[in-house]
Motif scaffolding. Structure first.
Motif, PDB file in Angstrom:
ATOM      1  N   LEU A 149     -25.505  54.855 148.327  1.00 46.05           N
ATOM      2  CA  LEU A 149     -24.139  54.400 148.610  1.00 46.05           C
ATOM      3  C   LEU A 149     -24.161  53.200 149.551  1.00 46.05           C
ATOM      4  O   LEU A 149     -24.889  53.205 150.551  1.00 46.05           O
ATOM      5  CB  LEU A 149     -23.313  55.509 149.269  1.00 46.05           C
ATOM      6  N   ARG A 150     -23.389  52.174 149.214  1.00 47.84           N
ATOM      7  CA  ARG A 150     -23.140  51.073 150.134  1.00 47.84           C
ATOM      8  C   ARG A 150     -21.728  51.256 150.683  1.00 47.84           C
ATOM      9  O   ARG A 150     -20.745  51.193 149.940  1.00 47.84           O
ATOM     10  CB  ARG A 150     -23.267  49.720 149.449  1.00 47.84           C
ATOM     11  N   LEU A 151     -21.646  51.509 151.983  1.00 47.45           N
ATOM     12  CA  LEU A 151     -20.360  51.761 152.634  1.00 47.45           C
ATOM     13  C   LEU A 151     -19.886  50.491 153.330  1.00 47.45           C
ATOM     14  O   LEU A 151     -20.692  49.728 153.890  1.00 47.45           O
ATOM     15  CB  LEU A 151     -20.507  52.884 153.664  1.00 47.45           C
ATOM     16  N   ARG A 152     -18.581  50.278 153.325  1.00 45.05           N
ATOM     17  CA  ARG A 152     -17.968  49.145 154.007  1.00 45.05           C
ATOM     18  C   ARG A 152     -16.869  49.682 154.934  1.00 45.05           C
ATOM     19  O   ARG A 152     -15.813  50.116 154.469  1.00 45.05           O
ATOM     20  CB  ARG A 152     -17.392  48.144 152.998  1.00 45.05           C
ATOM     21  N   PHE A 153     -17.154  49.648 156.241  1.00 39.89           N
ATOM     22  CA  PHE A 153     -16.221  50.155 157.237  1.00 39.89           C
ATOM     23  C   PHE A 153     -15.429  49.003 157.843  1.00 39.89           C
ATOM     24  O   PHE A 153     -15.969  47.918 158.102  1.00 39.89           O
ATOM     25  CB  PHE A 153     -16.965  50.887 158.359  1.00 39.89           C
ATOM     26  N   SER A 154     -14.154  49.242 158.103  1.00 38.77           N
ATOM     27  CA  SER A 154     -13.304  48.244 158.753  1.00 38.77           C
ATOM     28  C   SER A 154     -12.217  48.959 159.541  1.00 38.77           C
ATOM     29  O   SER A 154     -12.001  50.168 159.377  1.00 38.77           O
ATOM     30  CB  SER A 154     -12.688  47.289 157.717  1.00 38.77           C
ATOM     31  N   ILE A 155     -11.550  48.210 160.399  1.00 41.43           N
ATOM     32  CA  ILE A 155     -10.430  48.735 161.186  1.00 41.43           C
ATOM     33  C   ILE A 155      -9.226  47.855 160.896  1.00 41.43           C
ATOM     34  O   ILE A 155      -9.300  46.626 161.036  1.00 41.43           O
ATOM     35  CB  ILE A 155     -10.747  48.737 162.696  1.00 41.43           C
ATOM     36  N   ASP A 156      -8.118  48.463 160.480  1.00 37.61           N
ATOM     37  CA  ASP A 156      -6.949  47.671 160.103  1.00 37.61           C
ATOM     38  C   ASP A 156      -6.032  47.455 161.302  1.00 37.61           C
ATOM     39  O   ASP A 156      -6.329  47.873 162.430  1.00 37.61           O
ATOM     40  CB  ASP A 156      -6.205  48.315 158.929  1.00 37.61           C
TER      41      ASP A 156
ATOM     42  N   ARG B  46      -6.634  52.008 162.221  1.00 35.70           N
ATOM     43  CA  ARG B  46      -7.201  53.056 161.377  1.00 35.70           C
ATOM     44  C   ARG B  46      -8.581  52.618 160.895  1.00 35.70           C
ATOM     45  O   ARG B  46      -8.774  51.463 160.503  1.00 35.70           O
ATOM     46  CB  ARG B  46      -6.302  53.333 160.176  1.00 35.70           C
ATOM     47  N   LEU B  47      -9.519  53.567 160.918  1.00 31.21           N
ATOM     48  CA  LEU B  47     -10.826  53.305 160.348  1.00 31.21           C
ATOM     49  C   LEU B  47     -10.739  53.484 158.836  1.00 31.21           C
ATOM     50  O   LEU B  47     -10.286  54.519 158.344  1.00 31.21           O
ATOM     51  CB  LEU B  47     -11.860  54.268 160.932  1.00 31.21           C
ATOM     52  N   LEU B  48     -11.154  52.451 158.096  1.00 37.96           N
ATOM     53  CA  LEU B  48     -11.142  52.477 156.631  1.00 37.96           C
ATOM     54  C   LEU B  48     -12.578  52.446 156.122  1.00 37.96           C
ATOM     55  O   LEU B  48     -13.464  51.851 156.755  1.00 37.96           O
ATOM     56  CB  LEU B  48     -10.380  51.283 156.061  1.00 37.96           C
ATOM     57  N   VAL B  49     -12.799  53.061 154.968  1.00 37.43           N
ATOM     58  CA  VAL B  49     -14.100  52.975 154.330  1.00 37.43           C
ATOM     59  C   VAL B  49     -13.903  52.762 152.833  1.00 37.43           C
ATOM     60  O   VAL B  49     -13.011  53.338 152.212  1.00 37.43           O
ATOM     61  CB  VAL B  49     -14.943  54.248 154.588  1.00 37.43           C
ATOM     62  N   ALA B  50     -14.711  51.884 152.283  1.00 35.49           N
ATOM     63  CA  ALA B  50     -14.824  51.715 150.833  1.00 35.49           C
ATOM     64  C   ALA B  50     -16.299  51.830 150.504  1.00 35.49           C
ATOM     65  O   ALA B  50     -17.166  51.635 151.373  1.00 35.49           O
ATOM     66  CB  ALA B  50     -14.267  50.374 150.391  1.00 35.49           C
ATOM     67  N   TRP B  51     -16.624  52.178 149.267  1.00 34.81           N
ATOM     68  CA  TRP B  51     -18.028  52.377 148.948  1.00 34.81           C
ATOM     69  C   TRP B  51     -18.346  51.948 147.522  1.00 34.81           C
ATOM     70  O   TRP B  51     -17.481  51.895 146.663  1.00 34.81           O
ATOM     71  CB  TRP B  51     -18.436  53.841 149.158  1.00 34.81           C
ATOM     72  N   ASP B  52     -19.623  51.636 147.331  1.00 36.70           N
ATOM     73  CA  ASP B  52     -20.186  51.348 146.006  1.00 36.70           C
ATOM     74  C   ASP B  52     -21.262  52.385 145.721  1.00 36.70           C
ATOM     75  O   ASP B  52     -22.169  52.585 146.550  1.00 36.70           O
ATOM     76  CB  ASP B  52     -20.824  49.951 145.949  1.00 36.70           C
ATOM     77  N   ASP B  53     -21.163  53.046 144.587  1.00 42.62           N
ATOM     78  CA  ASP B  53     -22.243  53.901 144.111  1.00 42.62           C
ATOM     79  C   ASP B  53     -23.267  52.978 143.441  1.00 42.62           C
ATOM     80  O   ASP B  53     -22.995  52.393 142.389  1.00 42.62           O
ATOM     81  CB  ASP B  53     -21.709  54.942 143.132  1.00 42.62           C
ATOM     82  N   LEU B  54     -24.422  52.800 144.069  1.00 40.32           N
ATOM     83  CA  LEU B  54     -25.382  51.808 143.595  1.00 40.32           C
ATOM     84  C   LEU B  54     -25.912  52.111 142.204  1.00 40.32           C
ATOM     85  O   LEU B  54     -26.319  51.205 141.475  1.00 40.32           O
ATOM     86  CB  LEU B  54     -26.545  51.707 144.594  1.00 40.32           C
TER      87      LEU B  54
ATOM     88  N   GLY C 291     -18.439  50.385 137.310  1.00 40.44           N
ATOM     89  CA  GLY C 291     -17.232  50.475 138.121  1.00 40.44           C
ATOM     90  C   GLY C 291     -17.309  51.531 139.209  1.00 40.44           C
ATOM     91  O   GLY C 291     -16.366  52.288 139.399  1.00 40.44           O
ATOM     92  N   GLY C 292     -18.444  51.589 139.938  1.00 37.71           N
ATOM     93  CA  GLY C 292     -18.595  52.604 140.971  1.00 37.71           C
ATOM     94  C   GLY C 292     -18.053  52.194 142.319  1.00 37.71           C
ATOM     95  O   GLY C 292     -18.441  52.757 143.339  1.00 37.71           O
ATOM     96  N   ARG C 293     -17.164  51.204 142.370  1.00 40.03           N
ATOM     97  CA  ARG C 293     -16.611  50.721 143.640  1.00 40.03           C
ATOM     98  C   ARG C 293     -15.265  51.372 143.899  1.00 40.03           C
ATOM     99  O   ARG C 293     -14.439  51.491 142.991  1.00 40.03           O
ATOM    100  CB  ARG C 293     -16.467  49.198 143.600  1.00 40.03           C
ATOM    101  N   SER C 294     -15.041  51.782 145.140  1.00 44.55           N
ATOM    102  CA  SER C 294     -13.785  52.433 145.511  1.00 44.55           C
ATOM    103  C   SER C 294     -12.886  51.471 146.257  1.00 44.55           C
ATOM    104  O   SER C 294     -13.320  50.430 146.760  1.00 44.55           O
ATOM    105  CB  SER C 294     -14.067  53.649 146.396  1.00 44.55           C
ATOM    106  N   GLU C 295     -11.617  51.829 146.366  1.00 44.63           N
ATOM    107  CA  GLU C 295     -10.685  51.113 147.218  1.00 44.63           C
ATOM    108  C   GLU C 295     -10.833  51.626 148.653  1.00 44.63           C
ATOM    109  O   GLU C 295     -11.276  52.755 148.877  1.00 44.63           O
ATOM    110  CB  GLU C 295      -9.254  51.332 146.722  1.00 44.63           C
TER     111      GLU C 295
END
Length: 517
Positions: free
Chosen positions: A480-487, A491-499, A505-509
Motif C-alpha cells: 500500500l502507498r498511503l498519502r496523509f494530509s491535513i485539511d 482533519r487527518l486524511l488518508v488516500a491509498w494505492d493498492d500497488l 484502479g486501486g486508488r482511493s479518494e
C-alpha cells in the motif's frame, strides 16, 4: 483589495509579487519604477543632493542615464552589504541600510491605491539572515501593514519552483553583481514540519522578541565570486564597441542584447550617438565564444567543485542532490543551462521562472493571506518492525507542523505475513514528553527524573481503519502507498494505492480519519 505583498530585494533587480484572497499570485507592475518582461524594478537609487528625500528609483535612474559612474548619489549593489559586518565607510552619501529602506519606502508609495496589503513578506540571504532581519524590523517600522514576515531566499526559490520540503537543492544564483552557488537542505520532509515564513509582526503586534527560532534552510556548501550579469554586459559592450566608452546607454543596449540571445540566435540594437545611428549585432555562437574567452565556464567549474567538496565532507554526492535551481536573469543564458546539464547529469533542472521564483515562493510560504496554524501534539502510525519483531510508532506529523498541508506525506507499507488480506491503520497521538514524575516519599511529593526515551503515544481509537487488499499479500512485499494530509478543518486524511491493483484502479479518494491538534 486585500492580499499579501512579497518583495525580493536583489543586488541588481527587485521583484514585487502580489496575491489577493482568491486570485493566483503574480508580479506587480509599479510605474514609474518597474520595467521589463518579466516586470522587475532595477535596484538603483539616485539622489540629487545628500539631503534629498525622494530619490529616483529603478527605471527612473536608467531613463536619466545615471546608472553608471562614481557619483556619490548613485546607490547600487547595496543589498549584499545589508546585515553584513561593516568593511569601511560607504563610498556614497547613503549607507546600504538607508538605501534599502528608501527603496522599500518608494515601492510602498507606488502601490496601486486599490491594493491593501495585509501582510508583507520579504526575503533574506542565509549568510546575513540575522543582521538582515534586524534591518528589516527597523526599515518596516513605519509601514502600515498588520503582518510582517521573513523567509530565506533559497527556501523561497525552491518552493517557488515547486520543490517539496526536505529537498537538497543546488541553487545557482547569477545576479547582476555576483555569482553564488549554494547547496542547501530545506526544512521539512518526512516526519518534520514544512517550512513557513517567520512572522515578525502579527495583528499589529511585534513578535521579534517572541523567541521564534531561525527558520532557514541549512547550507551544506557555498561558493561565490564578485562577477555577475553587469560584467557580462561590459564584455558585450567592449566586443561591439571596442573604441568607445562603456557608458550607461551602451550598457543598457548590451543588456538587451544579452537578454535577446537567451531566446533568439541573433540580437540587434540601434545605438544613437551625436545625431548618428549604428546597428549593434551579436549572434549566439559569437556570444558564447566571448564567454568562453573570458573564462566563465572555467570559473563556474571551480565554484561547483568547491560546493561539491563541502558536500562530500558530509557524505553527500552529486546523486544526493534532488534538483538544480538556477535563479537570476543571467541564468537564462543557454550556455549556462548547457553547463548545468553537463556538470550535473541526472539531476533535474528546475529553472522555469528564474527571475520570479523567489518572490512567488515567498507568497507560497505565507499561505495566501491566512495564518497557518500548527499542531500542538502531532500524530503517529503504528508499524511492525521486522528487526525487533515488535510494533513501533512512526511519526507522520509532529508538533510544530503547519496545517493545512501543502503536499501529502507518502508512506509505503508492506504486509507482515503471507496471505494477508487487509492492513489496519492504528493511529496515535504522542503525549508531551515529561522528564520528571511526581512520587511520594514519606508522604511528601518529590520530583524524580525519568530516563530519556521514546515519548509515549496514546492510540486514537479502539477501532482502527481497515483497508482490504485486492489480493492476498506476501510478507515483506510493499503493498500500500498511503498519502496523509491535513485539511483546513484540522482533519487527518488518508488516500491509498493498492500497488498490486494500481493498473485496475486501486486508488482511493481521501478519507477523513479524525481531528488532529
Amino acid at each position: 483589495m486585500s492580499g499579501t505583498l512579497a518583495i525580493d530585494l536583489g543586488s541588481s533587480t527587485t521583484v514585487v509579487a502580489w496575491q489577493d484572497r482568491q486570485g493566483p499570485p503574480g508580479l506587480l507592475p509599479l510605474p514609474p519604477y518597474s520595467c521589463g518582461d518579466p516586470c522587475v524594478v532595477p535596484s538603483l537609487l539616485w539622489l540629487e543632493a545628500p539631503d534629498a528625500e525622494r530619490p529616483l528609483i529603478g527605471r527612473q535612474v536608467l531613463e536619466a542615464a545615471l546608472a553608471d559612474g562614481d557619483h556619490p548619489g548613485l546607490c547600487r549593489d547595496f543589498k549584499r552589504q545589508i546585515g553584513a559586518p561593516a568593511t569601511g565607510p560607504s563610498p556614497g552619501w547613503l549607507s546600504a541600510e538607508r538605501a534599502g529602506a528608501l527603496l522599500l519606502e518608494g515601492l510602498w508609495r507606488a502601490l496601486p491605491a486599490e491594493l491593501v496589503p495585509e501582510r508583507l513578506v520579504l526575503t533574506a540571504p542565509i549568510e546575513t539572515y540575522r543582521g538582515y532581519r534586524a534591518w528589516l524590523e527597523r526599515a518596516c517600522r513605519d509601514l502600515a501593514v498588520p503582518e510582517l514576515a521573513l523567509v530565506d531566499e533559497p527556501t523561497a526559490a525552491a518552493i517557488g519552483a515547486g520543490l517539496p520540503p526536505g529537498s537538497r537543492v543546488l541553487v545557482v544564483d547569477m545576479g547582476g553583481g555576483t555569482i553564488d552557488l549554494s547547496l542547501v537542505a530545506l526544512e521539512g520532509g518526512e516526519g518534520r514540519a514544512a517550512p513557513i515564513a517567520q512572522l515578525l509582526r502579527f495583528a499589529g503586534r511585534d513578535l521579534t522578541r517572541s523567541g521564534q527560532s531561525l527558520r532557514c534552510a541549512r547550507v551544506i556548501g557555498k561558493a561565490g565570486v564578485a562577477l555577475g550579469g553587469r560584467d557580462i554586459d561590459r564584455w558585450i559592450a567592449a566586443r561591439l564597441c571596442p573604441d568607445g566608452p562603456a557608458d550607461g546607454g551602451l550598457l543598457q543596449l548590451a543588456e538587451r542584447i544579452k537578454c535577446q540571445l537567451s531566446d533568439a540566435p541573433e540580437a540587434r540594437q540601434i545605438q544613437a550617438a551625436a545625431g548618428s545611428f549604428r546597428e549593434l549585432t551579436l549572434t549566439r555562437p559569437a556570444f558564447e565564444r566571448l564567454l568562453e574567452e573570458r573564462g566563465l565556464p572555467q570559473l563556474l567549474d571551480g565554484l561547483l567543485e568547491a560546493v561539491l567538496a563541502a558536500a562530500r565532507r558530509e557524505g553527500l554526492g552529486l546523486g544526493d542532490i534532488d534538483a538544480v535551481l538556477p535563479v537570476g536573469g543571467s541564468s537564462r543564458i543557454p550556455l549556462i543551462r548547457r553547463w548545468l546539464e553537463g556538470r550535473c547529469p541526472g539531476v533535474p533542472l528546475r529553472g522555469e521562472r528564474p527571475v520570479e521564483a523567489v518572490a512567488l515562493g515567498a507568497l507560497a510560504l505565507t499561505p495566501g493571506v491566512q495564518v497557518r496554524d500548527v499542531l500542538a501534539r502531532g500524530v503517529s502510525l503504528r508499524c511492525w518492525d521486522r528487526r525487533s519483531a515488535a510494533h513501533r510508532w512512526h511519526p507522520l506529523f509532529v508538533a510544530g507542523q503547519s496545517w493545512p498541508t501543502e503536499q501529502p506525506l507518502e508512506l509505503v507499507l508492506a504486509c507482515s505475513q503471507d496471505g494477508q488480506e487487509e492492513l489496519e491503520l492504528v493511529l496515535g497521538e504522542p503525549l508531551p514528553e515529561e522528564r520528571a514524575e511526581v512520587v511520594f516519599e514519606a508522604g511528601l511529593p518529590v520530583l524524580r527524573e525519568r530516563p530519556a526515551g521514546a515519548a509515549p503515544v496514546r492510540p486514537w481509537s479502539p477501532s482502527p481503519l481497515t483497508i482490504p487488499l485486492a489480493s492476498p499479500g506476501q510478507r515483506g512485499v510493499d503493498r500500500l502507498r498511503l498519502r496523509f494530509s491535513i485539511d483546513a478543518r484540522a482533519r487527518l486524511l488518508v488516500a491509498w494505492d493498492d500497488l498490486e491493483a494500481a493498473a485496475d484502479g486501486g486508488r482511493s479518494e481521501p478519507r477523513p480519519l479524525g481531528p488532529v491538534r
